[in-house]
Design a protein around this motif. Structure first.
Motif, PDB file in Angstrom:
ATOM      1  N   GLU A  49       0.852  -1.185   0.000  1.00  0.00           N
ATOM      2  CA  GLU A  49       0.000   0.000   0.000  1.00  0.00           C
ATOM      3  C   GLU A  49       0.889   1.236   0.000  1.00  0.00           C
ATOM      4  O   GLU A  49       2.058   1.181   0.358  1.00  0.00           O
ATOM      5  N   CYS A  50       0.274   2.365  -0.393  1.00  0.00           N
ATOM      6  CA  CYS A  50       1.012   3.621  -0.395  1.00  0.00           C
ATOM      7  C   CYS A  50       0.067   4.752  -0.013  1.00  0.00           C
ATOM      8  O   CYS A  50      -1.139   4.696  -0.291  1.00  0.00           O
ATOM      9  N   LEU A  51       0.656   5.763   0.612  1.00  0.00           N
ATOM     10  CA  LEU A  51      -0.082   6.969   0.957  1.00  0.00           C
ATOM     11  C   LEU A  51       0.635   8.136   0.297  1.00  0.00           C
ATOM     12  O   LEU A  51       1.833   8.348   0.530  1.00  0.00           O
ATOM     13  N   SER A  52      -0.098   8.893  -0.536  1.00  0.00           N
ATOM     14  CA  SER A  52       0.518  10.025  -1.206  1.00  0.00           C
ATOM     15  C   SER A  52       0.791  11.146  -0.217  1.00  0.00           C
ATOM     16  O   SER A  52       0.348  11.108   0.932  1.00  0.00           O
ATOM     17  N   ASN A  53       1.494  12.143  -0.670  1.00  0.00           N
ATOM     18  CA  ASN A  53       1.781  13.289   0.196  1.00  0.00           C
ATOM     19  C   ASN A  53       0.489  13.934   0.687  1.00  0.00           C
ATOM     20  O   ASN A  53       0.423  14.439   1.809  1.00  0.00           O
ATOM     21  N   GLU A  54      -0.528  13.908  -0.128  1.00  0.00           N
ATOM     22  CA  GLU A  54      -1.811  14.506   0.258  1.00  0.00           C
ATOM     23  C   GLU A  54      -2.699  13.542   1.039  1.00  0.00           C
ATOM     24  O   GLU A  54      -3.814  13.895   1.390  1.00  0.00           O
ATOM     25  N   GLY A  55      -2.226  12.343   1.279  1.00  0.00           N
ATOM     26  CA  GLY A  55      -2.999  11.407   2.077  1.00  0.00           C
ATOM     27  C   GLY A  55      -3.915  10.504   1.284  1.00  0.00           C
ATOM     28  O   GLY A  55      -4.800   9.850   1.862  1.00  0.00           O
ATOM     29  N   PHE A  68      -5.687  -5.014   4.592  1.00  0.00           N
ATOM     30  CA  PHE A  68      -4.602  -4.100   4.952  1.00  0.00           C
ATOM     31  C   PHE A  68      -5.026  -2.667   4.662  1.00  0.00           C
ATOM     32  O   PHE A  68      -5.642  -2.393   3.622  1.00  0.00           O
ATOM     33  N   THR A  69      -4.644  -1.754   5.543  1.00  0.00           N
ATOM     34  CA  THR A  69      -4.971  -0.345   5.358  1.00  0.00           C
ATOM     35  C   THR A  69      -3.814   0.525   5.822  1.00  0.00           C
ATOM     36  O   THR A  69      -3.364   0.398   6.960  1.00  0.00           O
ATOM     37  N   ILE A  70      -3.373   1.430   4.949  1.00  0.00           N
ATOM     38  CA  ILE A  70      -2.333   2.383   5.303  1.00  0.00           C
ATOM     39  C   ILE A  70      -2.995   3.677   5.759  1.00  0.00           C
ATOM     40  O   ILE A  70      -4.040   4.076   5.232  1.00  0.00           O
ATOM     41  N   SER A  71      -2.380   4.348   6.737  1.00  0.00           N
ATOM     42  CA  SER A  71      -2.965   5.593   7.218  1.00  0.00           C
ATOM     43  C   SER A  71      -1.912   6.420   7.953  1.00  0.00           C
ATOM     44  O   SER A  71      -0.833   5.916   8.289  1.00  0.00           O
ATOM     45  N   LEU A  80       1.120   4.253   9.341  1.00  0.00           N
ATOM     46  CA  LEU A  80       0.746   2.961   9.903  1.00  0.00           C
ATOM     47  C   LEU A  80       0.252   2.024   8.816  1.00  0.00           C
ATOM     48  O   LEU A  80      -0.322   2.453   7.816  1.00  0.00           O
ATOM     49  N   LEU A  81       0.461   0.746   9.037  1.00  0.00           N
ATOM     50  CA  LEU A  81      -0.144  -0.280   8.195  1.00  0.00           C
ATOM     51  C   LEU A  81      -0.935  -1.197   9.117  1.00  0.00           C
ATOM     52  O   LEU A  81      -0.348  -1.979   9.870  1.00  0.00           O
ATOM     53  N   GLN A  82      -2.234  -1.068   9.065  1.00  0.00           N
ATOM     54  CA  GLN A  82      -3.117  -1.925   9.851  1.00  0.00           C
ATOM     55  C   GLN A  82      -3.369  -3.199   9.064  1.00  0.00           C
ATOM     56  O   GLN A  82      -3.830  -3.145   7.919  1.00  0.00           O
ATOM     57  N   MET A  83      -3.056  -4.326   9.672  1.00  0.00           N
ATOM     58  CA  MET A  83      -3.220  -5.617   9.002  1.00  0.00           C
ATOM     59  C   MET A  83      -4.179  -6.471   9.800  1.00  0.00           C
ATOM     60  O   MET A  83      -3.915  -6.766  10.979  1.00  0.00           O
TER      61      MET A  83
END
Length: 124
Positions: A49-55, A68-71, A80-83
């Motif tokens: 997963e990836c999070l851009s600069n703007e979220g 999985f969720t990135i935040s 964070l990477l919630q798995m």
């Protein structure tokens, strides 16, 4: 290469959850896209997963979708990477990666800085 500190890995039973953290050391994530990759034994490293600069979130599809969720809260906080609902096949080394710029890419050659990797083991 900017310093990234990963934490939160370990041993978990199938069906369990872990939250990995990627913290910048001595700088903020303002102006960077942050990604998680993983390497399963015997396989090439793969984009998670990836999070851009703007979220904005970019997620891998397939077997990881929905689990999985990135935040992050803001660019001064760790990514964070919630798995959730972890499976034995999720066992591997997880890496945080950083690239200067707005956008996310799945190809790892776009990323300039990498964490040391953290072990995640899913086993009963």
């Amino acid at each position: 290469q900017l310093p990234l500190v990963e934490s939160g890995g370990g041993l978990v039973q199938p069906g369990g959850s872990l939250t990995l953290s990627c913290a910048p050391s001595g700088f903020t994530l303002d102006g960077y896209a942050t990604a998680w990759y993983r390497q399963i034994e015997g396989k090439e490293r793969e984009f998670v997963e990836c999070l851009s600069n703007e979220g904005k979130r970019t997620a891998y599809g397939g077997a990881l979708k929905g689990r999985f969720t990135i935040s992050r809260d803001n660019t001064k906080k760790p990514v964070l990477l919630q798995m959730n609902d972890l499976k034995p096949e999720d066992t591997g080394i997880y890496y945080c990666a950083l690239r200067r710029g707005q956008y996310c890419y799945s190809r790892e050659t776009y990323y300039d800085s990498w964490g040391q990797g953290i072990q995640v083991t899913v086993s009963s």
